[in-house]
Design an enzyme around this catalytic site. Structure first.
Site, PDB file in Angstrom:
ATOM      1  N   GLY A 132       0.831  -1.214   0.000  1.00 55.79           N
ATOM      2  CA  GLY A 132       0.000   0.000   0.000  1.00 55.79           C
ATOM      3  C   GLY A 132       0.854   1.248   0.000  1.00 55.79           C
ATOM      4  O   GLY A 132       0.555   2.214   0.708  1.00 55.79           O
ATOM      5  N   ARG A 184      -0.289   5.486  -1.656  1.00 57.46           N
ATOM      6  CA  ARG A 184      -0.999   6.658  -1.097  1.00 57.46           C
ATOM      7  C   ARG A 184      -0.775   6.741   0.411  1.00 57.46           C
ATOM      8  O   ARG A 184      -0.306   5.800   1.033  1.00 57.46           O
ATOM      9  CB  ARG A 184      -2.510   6.514  -1.358  1.00 57.46           C
ATOM     10  CG  ARG A 184      -2.871   6.577  -2.812  1.00 57.46           C
ATOM     11  CD  ARG A 184      -4.365   6.534  -3.039  1.00 57.46           C
ATOM     12  NE  ARG A 184      -4.920   5.186  -2.932  1.00 57.46           N
ATOM     13  CZ  ARG A 184      -5.947   4.851  -2.178  1.00 57.46           C
ATOM     14  NH1 ARG A 184      -6.541   5.759  -1.419  1.00 57.46           N
ATOM     15  NH2 ARG A 184      -6.388   3.616  -2.159  1.00 57.46           N
ATOM     16  N   ASP A 223      -2.057  -7.834  -5.229  1.00 57.75           N
ATOM     17  CA  ASP A 223      -3.155  -7.761  -4.273  1.00 57.75           C
ATOM     18  C   ASP A 223      -2.759  -8.593  -3.055  1.00 57.75           C
ATOM     19  O   ASP A 223      -2.600  -9.812  -3.164  1.00 57.75           O
ATOM     20  CB  ASP A 223      -4.420  -8.322  -4.952  1.00 57.75           C
ATOM     21  CG  ASP A 223      -5.630  -8.285  -4.039  1.00 57.75           C
ATOM     22  OD1 ASP A 223      -5.474  -8.081  -2.817  1.00 57.75           O
ATOM     23  OD2 ASP A 223      -6.745  -8.483  -4.559  1.00 57.75           O
ATOM     24  N   TYR A 259     -12.598  -4.243  11.394  1.00 59.42           N
ATOM     25  CA  TYR A 259     -11.286  -3.565  11.351  1.00 59.42           C
ATOM     26  C   TYR A 259     -10.514  -3.811  12.650  1.00 59.42           C
ATOM     27  O   TYR A 259      -9.313  -4.117  12.631  1.00 59.42           O
ATOM     28  CB  TYR A 259     -11.551  -2.078  11.125  1.00 59.42           C
ATOM     29  CG  TYR A 259     -10.358  -1.208  10.878  1.00 59.42           C
ATOM     30  CD1 TYR A 259      -9.759  -1.125   9.624  1.00 59.42           C
ATOM     31  CD2 TYR A 259      -9.843  -0.416  11.905  1.00 59.42           C
ATOM     32  CE1 TYR A 259      -8.678  -0.285   9.411  1.00 59.42           C
ATOM     33  CE2 TYR A 259      -8.767   0.425  11.696  1.00 59.42           C
ATOM     34  CZ  TYR A 259      -8.181   0.486  10.439  1.00 59.42           C
ATOM     35  OH  TYR A 259      -7.114   1.325  10.236  1.00 59.42           O
ATOM     36  N   ALA A 276     -10.890  -6.296  14.730  1.00 57.96           N
ATOM     37  CA  ALA A 276     -10.496  -7.709  14.792  1.00 57.96           C
ATOM     38  C   ALA A 276      -9.271  -7.957  13.912  1.00 57.96           C
ATOM     39  O   ALA A 276      -8.338  -8.669  14.302  1.00 57.96           O
ATOM     40  CB  ALA A 276     -11.652  -8.602  14.348  1.00 57.96           C
ATOM     41  N   ILE A 318      -5.222   9.790  11.237  1.00 56.43           N
ATOM     42  CA  ILE A 318      -4.174  10.379  10.395  1.00 56.43           C
ATOM     43  C   ILE A 318      -4.839  10.914   9.120  1.00 56.43           C
ATOM     44  O   ILE A 318      -5.727  10.253   8.562  1.00 56.43           O
ATOM     45  CB  ILE A 318      -3.105   9.312  10.019  1.00 56.43           C
ATOM     46  CG1 ILE A 318      -2.558   8.591  11.265  1.00 56.43           C
ATOM     47  CG2 ILE A 318      -1.979   9.941   9.184  1.00 56.43           C
ATOM     48  CD1 ILE A 318      -1.803   9.438  12.270  1.00 56.43           C
TER      49      ILE A 318
HETATM   50  P1  NDP Z   1      -5.210   4.868   2.263  1.00 59.04           P
HETATM   51  O1  NDP Z   1      -6.634   4.501   2.034  1.00 59.04           O
HETATM   52  O2  NDP Z   1      -4.765   6.272   2.040  1.00 59.04           O
HETATM   53  O3  NDP Z   1      -4.266   3.914   1.363  1.00 59.04           O
HETATM   54  C1  NDP Z   1      -4.459   2.539   1.382  1.00 59.04           C
HETATM   55  C2  NDP Z   1      -3.322   1.870   0.658  1.00 59.04           C
HETATM   56  O4  NDP Z   1      -3.497   0.439   0.752  1.00 59.04           O
HETATM   57  C3  NDP Z   1      -3.291   2.199  -0.827  1.00 59.04           C
HETATM   58  O5  NDP Z   1      -1.940   2.278  -1.212  1.00 59.04           O
HETATM   59  C4  NDP Z   1      -3.954   0.978  -1.461  1.00 59.04           C
HETATM   60  O6  NDP Z   1      -3.552   0.732  -2.812  1.00 59.04           O
HETATM   61  C5  NDP Z   1      -3.447  -0.123  -0.553  1.00 59.04           C
HETATM   62  N1  NDP Z   1      -4.262  -1.331  -0.612  1.00 59.04           N
HETATM   63  C6  NDP Z   1      -5.552  -1.509  -0.231  1.00 59.04           C
HETATM   64  N2  NDP Z   1      -5.936  -2.778  -0.454  1.00 59.04           N
HETATM   65  C7  NDP Z   1      -4.860  -3.423  -0.967  1.00 59.04           C
HETATM   66  C8  NDP Z   1      -4.625  -4.741  -1.410  1.00 59.04           C
HETATM   67  N3  NDP Z   1      -5.584  -5.674  -1.359  1.00 59.04           N
HETATM   68  N4  NDP Z   1      -3.403  -5.065  -1.892  1.00 59.04           N
HETATM   69  C9  NDP Z   1      -2.403  -4.122  -1.949  1.00 59.04           C
HETATM   70  N5  NDP Z   1      -2.575  -2.854  -1.542  1.00 59.04           N
HETATM   71  C10 NDP Z   1      -3.780  -2.513  -1.066  1.00 59.04           C
HETATM   72  O7  NDP Z   1      -4.886   4.376   3.734  1.00 59.04           O
HETATM   73  P2  NDP Z   1      -3.977   5.000   4.902  1.00 59.04           P
HETATM   74  O8  NDP Z   1      -2.708   5.473   4.353  1.00 59.04           O
HETATM   75  O9  NDP Z   1      -4.804   5.889   5.714  1.00 59.04           O
HETATM   76  O10 NDP Z   1      -3.752   3.688   5.785  1.00 59.04           O
HETATM   77  C11 NDP Z   1      -2.571   2.900   5.707  1.00 59.04           C
HETATM   78  C12 NDP Z   1      -2.597   1.907   6.847  1.00 59.04           C
HETATM   79  O11 NDP Z   1      -2.691   2.612   8.087  1.00 59.04           O
HETATM   80  C13 NDP Z   1      -3.795   0.961   6.809  1.00 59.04           C
HETATM   81  O12 NDP Z   1      -3.401  -0.311   7.243  1.00 59.04           O
HETATM   82  C14 NDP Z   1      -4.743   1.570   7.810  1.00 59.04           C
HETATM   83  O13 NDP Z   1      -5.613   0.605   8.358  1.00 59.04           O
HETATM   84  C15 NDP Z   1      -3.770   2.112   8.836  1.00 59.04           C
HETATM   85  N6  NDP Z   1      -4.323   3.152   9.666  1.00 59.04           N
HETATM   86  C16 NDP Z   1      -4.734   4.347   9.123  1.00 59.04           C
HETATM   87  C17 NDP Z   1      -5.251   5.325   9.935  1.00 59.04           C
HETATM   88  C18 NDP Z   1      -5.708   6.649   9.421  1.00 59.04           C
HETATM   89  O14 NDP Z   1      -6.271   7.429  10.207  1.00 59.04           O
HETATM   90  N7  NDP Z   1      -5.506   6.980   8.161  1.00 59.04           N
HETATM   91  C19 NDP Z   1      -5.393   5.112  11.375  1.00 59.04           C
HETATM   92  C20 NDP Z   1      -4.927   3.841  11.841  1.00 59.04           C
HETATM   93  C21 NDP Z   1      -4.413   2.925  11.005  1.00 59.04           C
HETATM   94  P3  NDP Z   1      -4.294   1.434  -4.067  1.00 59.04           P
HETATM   95  O15 NDP Z   1      -3.795   2.856  -4.083  1.00 59.04           O
HETATM   96  O16 NDP Z   1      -3.865   0.648  -5.267  1.00 59.04           O
HETATM   97  O17 NDP Z   1      -5.756   1.364  -3.800  1.00 59.04           O
END
Ligand code: NDP
Length: 240
Positions: free
Chosen positions: A8, A11, A59, A153, A155, A186
């Site tokens: 991921g 972004r 994925d 989430y 869990a 965040i």
């Molecule tokens: P974003 O929604 O901004 O980005 C999500 C990222 O995960 C993207 O790069 C997306 O890729 C990728 N992604 C999603 N599904 C898959 C998959 N099946 N395979 C590969 N890549 C995947 O999320 P955040 O930056 O906010 O979050 C990042 C992490 O931090 C997550 O684990 C989230 O749970 C955790 N988190 C975030 C918080 C927040 O407030 N933002 C708080 C606590 C935890 P693509 O661009 O191709 O869709």
């Protein structure tokens, strides 16, 4: 060359982590699922700063894709290995439990928990063989305290916390550390639909955090300075 894989990485927090690790002279493997444009933007920001990066789309929910892509990478880099893995890919599908569909439950667990398992299993043996590695799992305050509307989430993230603690015990003697970083709110795409003004009031720091702040913590855990920290869950939440 030292390699770091960030799932991921296209972004949000993942992008900031890619940029931070590139500043630390890691060559970055930017994983993403479908947003190639965003992944290219991460790569170009790294290149502008003088770093190196390639895109590595797969994925994380597909064990077949994870193993295929990572074994092909390893075959093409037989003398090298990925020494830092940041399991960051995650999604939200919030709903109260009694309305939650099988799909909402399953897709969230598949992404955060099973995804982290598949990538970690594919890479940890190389880290153990080389006697150095860093696995950093991005979890959430929601996986520690719980959050109404986020049973799936919470869990998933609590599961990753358990995996972090157990794997840390398995890997410590091989100088592989395994830690979790638990952000609060965040500012990223994941939180852009949330009512900021209302929610910031429940954060003692009275604001959401920035992806770069999470990346600085991940960078420290990835560094050699963090050699004696393993099996920990470190919150970054403005006191939430
Ligand atoms: P974003 O929604 O901004 O980005 C999500 C990222 O995960 C993207 O790069 C997306 O890729 C990728 N992604 C999603 N599904 C898959 C998959 N099946 N395979 C590969 N890549 C995947 O999320 P955040 O930056 O906010 O979050 C990042 C992490 O931090 C997550 O684990 C989230 O749970 C955790 N988190 C975030 C918080 C927040 O407030 N933002 C708080 C606590 C935890 P693509 O661009 O191709 O869709």
């Amino acid at each position: 060359m030292k390699y770091a894989l960030v799932t991921g990485g296209s972004r949000g927090i993942g992008r900031a982590v890619c940029i931070k690790l590139a500043e630390m002279e890691f060559s970055i493997l930017i994983n993403y699922k479908s947003n190639r444009v965003a992944a290219e933007e991460t790569k170009s920001q790294i290149k502008q700063n003088g770093g190196t990066a390639v895109l590595l789309p797969f994925d994380v929910t597909s064990v077949v894709e994870v193993e295929k892509v990572l074994s092909e990478w390893q075959a093409a880099h037989s003398e090298e290995y990925i020494s830092v893995l940041v399991n960051n890919a995650g999604i939200r599908r919030d709903n109260l439990l009694f309305w939650q569909s099988d799909e909402e439950w399953k897709t969230v667990l598949d992404t955060s928990l099973n995804g982290a398992f598949y990538t970690t299993r594919a890479l940890v043996r190389y880290m153990m063989n080389k006697k150095f590695g860093r696995i950093i799992n991005i979890v959430s305050i929601s996986g520690i305290n719980g959050m109404a509307g986020q049973t799936n989430y919470s869990a998933a993230k609590a599961g990753v916390i358990g995996m972090t603690k157990s794997l840390a015990l398995e890997a410590a003697r091989k100088k592989v550390t395994v830690n979790a970083v638990a952000p609060g709110f965040i500012e990223t795409d994941m939180t852009k639909d949330l009512p900021y003004d209302e929610l910031k009031k429940i954060v003692p720091a009275n604001r959401f955090g920035k992806a770069e702040e999470v990346a600085d913590l991940v960078g420290f855990l990835a560094s050699e300075k963090a050699d004696y920290i393993t099996g920990q869950v470190i919150s970054i939440s403005g006191g939430l």
